[in-house]
Design an enzyme around this catalytic site. Structure first.
Site, mmCIF file in Angstrom:
data_model
loop_
_atom_site.group_PDB
_atom_site.id
_atom_site.type_symbol
_atom_site.label_atom_id
_atom_site.label_comp_id
_atom_site.label_asym_id
_atom_site.label_seq_id
_atom_site.Cartn_x
_atom_site.Cartn_y
_atom_site.Cartn_z
ATOM 1 N N ARG A 4 -11.784 0.795 1.967
ATOM 2 C CA ARG A 4 -10.804 -0.176 2.458
ATOM 3 C C ARG A 4 -10.329 -1.197 1.426
ATOM 4 O O ARG A 4 -9.545 -2.080 1.759
ATOM 5 C CB ARG A 4 -11.302 -0.914 3.703
ATOM 6 N N ASP A 5 -10.766 -1.101 0.177
ATOM 7 C CA ASP A 5 -10.255 -2.009 -0.861
ATOM 8 C C ASP A 5 -10.270 -1.320 -2.217
ATOM 9 O O ASP A 5 -10.681 -1.893 -3.219
ATOM 10 C CB ASP A 5 -11.046 -3.311 -0.893
ATOM 11 N N LEU A 6 -9.810 -0.076 -2.230
ATOM 12 C CA LEU A 6 -9.758 0.687 -3.473
ATOM 13 C C LEU A 6 -8.607 0.160 -4.317
ATOM 14 O O LEU A 6 -7.464 0.128 -3.869
ATOM 15 C CB LEU A 6 -9.548 2.167 -3.148
ATOM 16 N N ASN A 10 -11.775 -2.680 -8.673
ATOM 17 C CA ASN A 10 -13.027 -2.200 -8.087
ATOM 18 C C ASN A 10 -13.469 -0.865 -8.675
ATOM 19 O O ASN A 10 -14.302 -0.180 -8.095
ATOM 20 C CB ASN A 10 -12.886 -2.080 -6.566
#
Length: 192
Positions: A4-6, A10
């Site tokens: 959900r936060d690629l 990251n």
């Protein structure tokens, strides 16, 4: 697990390969929750984020806020922006955004505010990779385009198939030849 936060921030490149970091927004898939229920291990529960429309007009420096859809707007899938639950295909969209940025040195979807970025994701197609980087294999452009499809059903359905296609491109890219310089930009042929 759905990350959900690629996003590029990251992903860390190490001597042993790329490592995905920051699982703070990750959630288990239904399959993982089912496996935990059967095994009796773990206490993970899915969460459903809510969209705070006032956050969409915030400056780009404040990309995630408490009480909003979780993630980073420049890499969010259309369905997530529309308040639907993120799934593995949402991460594939985000991965497509990262690949596009790696290959072109520009973001797939840009804007001056979160709402303009969200609008671009929902309504616009990024410029073809082969138009930005003519030496890029057309097969790679196709893979990224499929990752960035607006409809989740039109995207790669799982990361294993996507990885297999990327491996195929990497091993067969030597067989792709650029047409003569007077040919249209972005046109490729495979040697027979």
């Amino acid at each position: 697990i759905v990350h959900r936060d690629l996003k590029p921030g990251n992903i860390m490149l190490t001597a042993s390969g790329a490592k995905l970091l920051d699982f703070g927004l990750a959630k288990p898939t239904a399959a993982l929750l089912g496996a935990q229920a059967v095994s009796g291990k773990g206490s993970l529960t899915p969460s459903t984020p809510t969209l705070n429309l006032s956050a969409l007009s915030a400056p780009l420096g404040t990309l995630t806020q408490q009480g909003t859809v979780v993630g980073t707007f420049q890499y969010m899938a259309p369905e997530v922006l529309q308040g639907q639950e993120a799934d593995t295909r949402s991460d594939i969209f985000s991965f497509g955004c990262v690949l596009y940025e790696m290959l072109t040195a520009r973001r797939a979807f840009e804007g001056k505010s979160q709402i303009s970025v969200a609008s671009a994701i929902l309504e616009k197609e990024p410029e073809s990779i082969t138009m930005v980087q003519p030496m890029c294999p057309a097969a790679l452009d196709h893979v990224v385009s499929d990752c960035l499809a607006k409809n989740p059903e039109s995207r790669w359905q799982n990361a294993a198939d996507l990885a297999r296609e990327l491996r195929w491109i990497s091993t067969n890219s030597a067989t792709v030849t650029r047409l003569p310089s007077d040919a249209p930009r972005g046109v490729w042929l495979e040697r027979l």
